[in-house]
Scaffold this motif. Structure first.
Motif, PDB file in Angstrom:
ATOM      1  N   PRO A 401     -16.013  12.463  -3.132  1.00  0.00           N
ATOM      2  CA  PRO A 401     -16.686  11.166  -2.917  1.00  0.00           C
ATOM      3  C   PRO A 401     -18.105  11.328  -2.368  1.00  0.00           C
ATOM      4  O   PRO A 401     -18.992  10.548  -2.663  1.00  0.00           O
ATOM      5  CB  PRO A 401     -15.784  10.449  -1.927  1.00  0.00           C
ATOM      6  N   GLU A 402     -18.323  12.332  -1.516  1.00  0.00           N
ATOM      7  CA  GLU A 402     -19.651  12.507  -0.949  1.00  0.00           C
ATOM      8  C   GLU A 402     -20.669  12.814  -2.031  1.00  0.00           C
ATOM      9  O   GLU A 402     -21.817  12.331  -2.001  1.00  0.00           O
ATOM     10  CB  GLU A 402     -19.633  13.645   0.086  1.00  0.00           C
ATOM     11  N   ARG A 404     -20.439  11.925  -5.234  1.00  0.00           N
ATOM     12  CA  ARG A 404     -20.666  10.704  -6.018  1.00  0.00           C
ATOM     13  C   ARG A 404     -21.568   9.723  -5.244  1.00  0.00           C
ATOM     14  O   ARG A 404     -22.415   9.048  -5.831  1.00  0.00           O
ATOM     15  CB  ARG A 404     -19.332  10.057  -6.370  1.00  0.00           C
ATOM     16  N   GLN A 405     -21.325   9.618  -3.901  1.00  0.00           N
ATOM     17  CA  GLN A 405     -22.143   8.702  -3.098  1.00  0.00           C
ATOM     18  C   GLN A 405     -23.604   9.130  -3.107  1.00  0.00           C
ATOM     19  O   GLN A 405     -24.520   8.307  -3.271  1.00  0.00           O
ATOM     20  CB  GLN A 405     -21.627   8.646  -1.666  1.00  0.00           C
ATOM     21  N   SER A 408     -25.071   8.403  -6.427  1.00  0.00           N
ATOM     22  CA  SER A 408     -25.247   6.950  -6.619  1.00  0.00           C
ATOM     23  C   SER A 408     -26.491   6.446  -5.905  1.00  0.00           C
ATOM     24  O   SER A 408     -27.233   5.597  -6.418  1.00  0.00           O
ATOM     25  CB  SER A 408     -24.006   6.219  -6.116  1.00  0.00           C
ATOM     26  N   GLU A 409     -26.731   6.964  -4.688  1.00  0.00           N
ATOM     27  CA  GLU A 409     -27.927   6.550  -3.952  1.00  0.00           C
ATOM     28  C   GLU A 409     -29.193   6.979  -4.689  1.00  0.00           C
ATOM     29  O   GLU A 409     -30.163   6.224  -4.802  1.00  0.00           O
ATOM     30  CB  GLU A 409     -27.895   7.142  -2.554  1.00  0.00           C
ATOM     31  N   THR A 485     -28.457  -2.260   0.353  1.00  0.00           N
ATOM     32  CA  THR A 485     -27.344  -1.314   0.213  1.00  0.00           C
ATOM     33  C   THR A 485     -26.678  -1.062   1.554  1.00  0.00           C
ATOM     34  O   THR A 485     -25.433  -1.088   1.678  1.00  0.00           O
ATOM     35  CB  THR A 485     -27.852  -0.004  -0.392  1.00  0.00           C
ATOM     36  N   LYS A 489     -22.867  -1.927   2.878  1.00  0.00           N
ATOM     37  CA  LYS A 489     -22.003  -0.856   3.355  1.00  0.00           C
ATOM     38  C   LYS A 489     -21.217  -1.297   4.588  1.00  0.00           C
ATOM     39  O   LYS A 489     -19.999  -1.107   4.679  1.00  0.00           O
ATOM     40  CB  LYS A 489     -22.835   0.375   3.713  1.00  0.00           C
ATOM     41  N   ASP A 529     -16.467   1.311   3.412  1.00  0.00           N
ATOM     42  CA  ASP A 529     -15.872   2.126   2.357  1.00  0.00           C
ATOM     43  C   ASP A 529     -16.203   3.587   2.637  1.00  0.00           C
ATOM     44  O   ASP A 529     -17.364   3.948   2.794  1.00  0.00           O
ATOM     45  CB  ASP A 529     -16.428   1.690   0.997  1.00  0.00           C
ATOM     46  N   GLU A 531     -16.375   5.942   0.740  1.00  0.00           N
ATOM     47  CA  GLU A 531     -17.262   6.506  -0.272  1.00  0.00           C
ATOM     48  C   GLU A 531     -18.729   6.116  -0.032  1.00  0.00           C
ATOM     49  O   GLU A 531     -19.630   6.729  -0.577  1.00  0.00           O
ATOM     50  CB  GLU A 531     -16.821   6.047  -1.661  1.00  0.00           C
ATOM     51  N   LEU A 532     -18.928   5.020   0.737  1.00  0.00           N
ATOM     52  CA  LEU A 532     -20.303   4.541   0.976  1.00  0.00           C
ATOM     53  C   LEU A 532     -20.781   4.826   2.395  1.00  0.00           C
ATOM     54  O   LEU A 532     -21.739   4.233   2.861  1.00  0.00           O
ATOM     55  CB  LEU A 532     -20.395   3.031   0.698  1.00  0.00           C
TER      56      LEU A 532
END
Length: 576
Positions: A401-402, A404-405, A408-409, A485, A489, A529, A531-532
């Motif tokens: 997840p880190e 992907r986060q 994503s940022e 964002t 969060k 989350d 993930e966020l």
């Protein structure tokens, strides 16, 4: 009005007319001065002539009145001696009266109003007589017209001289003259200018006059209606033109014949050819320099209007037409324009043609530049979208997840920059972008991707149409992207708390500054989350973006709400 006069004084017509007026002024002033001196001399001679005629016409009345004054003063001076022998006094006065056909009475009236020594009527009480009452009020020499004298019973002119001893009124000596024998006929020494004469005392009362007797004593045909006799007595010597009570214009002259007591007023019919012909001849000489001066101004005005002002105004009108429509028009009548102005007109037409040629080249250059600039923005946006797609592919292959986060940022920041370039080539002003449209689209995209259930979030946007250049549009959009964002969060977007609110505002302060505010609620019981979960980089980026646009960043948080405010100056675009 002052502004209009100042504007008119700057015109060419006014300046040329002023120069001509100044040039002709010395000649005109000299001519007018000489004419004025001549008029004054003529007027003084005419006035002296009228006064002399009046004095000459009143000579008969003046002689009788002076004689009466002399006799009255003699009786007043010898009143004590005369009164000591009343019988001899009456004989002497009767003898004096018999020697003249004009005098009707001579005598002395004491302080009680009793006639003492007199040519007739001795011992009679005249205390109710107007002359006696006037003497009691003010003891001074006087001349009066008495319509019905108490002694003779006829109309007389009475000359009275008071007797005052040690400031005590003792009586007065009086000499009366038959009023009917004091008339002066029309002057015979100048048959062309017969004079009508009126004599009057200091109080303005008529004593004698030709027309006075013939018109029942009102002097309608010889007295002026625009001047009182009492006022004329105070003035002394004077001449004037006036209207009598019959409506006829006459020339009047007033002179004193016994200072302070008796005055004469002469009048003549007003005749232009006799009285003012010399003055009119002299006055006509004033018209010549005035007419020459005025004619010079008229010629200058017409010449300047036709040769300068009219062609110049036509040229100005064609210049204004060129400014509005870019049409070059020629002069309506080229042959009538002076050579100097025609050269100016030709120079202007060449300049206008040069301007049109330069403008056409500038338009072509600007069009090419705009096309190239749009192409650059479009290619940059496409390249950034390509990068975003590559990042998206990496996100799908990420194992944690880190990862992907983080990806994503990065993708969000890349898309923020791409969106700025998209707006730059879509907007009509090419090199500028409306911050409200850019930020609105950015916020909608972020909220749409991070909040599955939009109904549980109260989103408010209040964005002013602030125009930004790329130097500020990119940092501001990235800062708002980070703030929105981060706000989502810490709302815990998977289990959005009830009453969650996000508010984004952009306001122009009117002082060359703008303020961006991102406000959101925080649920202290909701976990964000995983993930966020942030690393603190977003907050550092926001401060860095604010510093890049020379702005200030302020944060307020109380555990349930969080607000970040960025204040920055709206700057012009500066090329590197």
């Amino acid at each position: 009005m002052i502004d209009r006069l100042r504007h008119a004084s700057q015109s060419l017509t006014f300046k040329i007319a002023a120069l001509l007026a100044v040039a002709l002024l010395p000649i005109g002033v000299l001519s007018v001065a000489q004419t004025y001196v001549l008029i004054e001399e003529t007027r003084e001679r005419e006035e002296a002539s009228l006064l002399a005629l009046t004095v000459e016409a009143a000579d008969r009345e003046a002689a009788y009145i002076r004689s009466a004054f002399g006799a009255a003063q003699a009786v007043a001076a010898l009143h004590e001696v005369i009164l000591s022998d009343t019988e001899q006094c009456e004989i002497a006065l009767q003898t004096f009266l018999a020697a003249s056909s004009v005098f009707s009475f001579i005598g002395f009236v004491d302080e009680t109003g009793t006639v003492r020594c007199a040519s007739g009527g001795s011992g009679r009480d005249v205390s109710d007589n107007a002359v006696y009452l006037a003497m009691l009020e003010k003891a001074e020499p006087r001349v009066d017209l008495v319509a019905a004298a108490p002694i003779s019973g006829t109309s007389v002119v009475a000359v009275s001289v008071p007797v005052v001893v040690n400031d005590v009124f003792q009586g007065f000596a009086s000499v009366s003259m038959y009023h009917s024998r004091l008339f002066t006929p029309r002057s015979t020494f100048d048959p062309q200018r017969p004079v009508d004469l009126v004599t009057f005392n200091a109080a303005g009362e008529i004593l004698t006059g030709v027309e006075v007797e013939e018109s029942e004593g009102d002097g309608s045909d010889v007295l002026p209606v625009n001047a009182e006799l009492k006022s004329l007595a105070r003035i002394g010597k004077t001449t004037f033109i006036g209207t009598n009570n019959m409506g006829d214009r006459r020339v009047f002259a007033s002179v004193p014949i016994i200072d302070g007591s008796v005055y004469a007023l002469g009048s003549w019919p007003y005749r232009d050819e006799n009285f003012t012909s010399q003055v009119q001849e002299v006055s006509s000489s004033i018209l010549f320099p005035a007419a020459m001066w005025f004619a010079g101004l008229v010629v200058a005005f017409v010449a300047v209007q036709q040769l300068v002002i009219k062609p110049t105004r036509n040229l100005r009108a064609r210049m204004l037409m060129f400014v509005r429509t870019r049409r070059i028009l020629g002069p309506p009548n080229p042959k009538a324009i002076p050579r100097e102005i025609a050269e100016i007109d030709e120079t202007w037409q060449r300049m206008a043609e040069s301007i049109l040629h330069d403008e056409a080249e500038l338009h072509n250059s600007l069009h090419e530049k705009n096309v190239l600039l749009k192409e650059v923005h479009h290619r940059v946006k496409n390249n950034l979208q390509l990068i975003s797609s590559i990042i998206n592919m990496k996100m799908r292959k990420a194992r944690t997840p880190e990862q992907r986060q983080a990806l994503s940022e990065v993708q969000g920041r890349v898309m923020s920059i791409a969106r700025v370039h998209q707006k730059l080539y879509e907007t009509s002003t090419e090199e500028r972008v409306r911050a409200d449209e850019l930020l609105g689209a950015l916020i909608q995209q972020i909220v749409g991707s991070m909040v599955p259930d939009r109904k549980r979030l109260k989103l408010t946007q209040d964005l002013d149409p602030v125009i930004l250049y790329p130097d500020q549009a990119v940092p501001i959009s990235l800062a708002v992207s980070e703030l929105v964002t981060n706000a989502l969060k810490y709302m815990g977007n998977k289990g959005m708390s009830k009453g969650a609110e996000l508010r984004v505002t952009l306001k122009a302060t009117g002082q060359g500054e703008a303020v961006i505010e991102v406000f959101n609620t925080v649920d202290p019981n909701a976990e964000p989350d995983p993930e966020l979960r942030g690393s603190g980089l977003g907050q550092k980026l926001v401060h860095a973006f604010a510093t890049q646009v020379e702005g200030d960043c302020a944060t307020e948080s109380d555990g349930t709400t969080h607000c970040v405010q960025i204040t920055f100056p709206v700057a012009d675009f500066v090329e590197e």
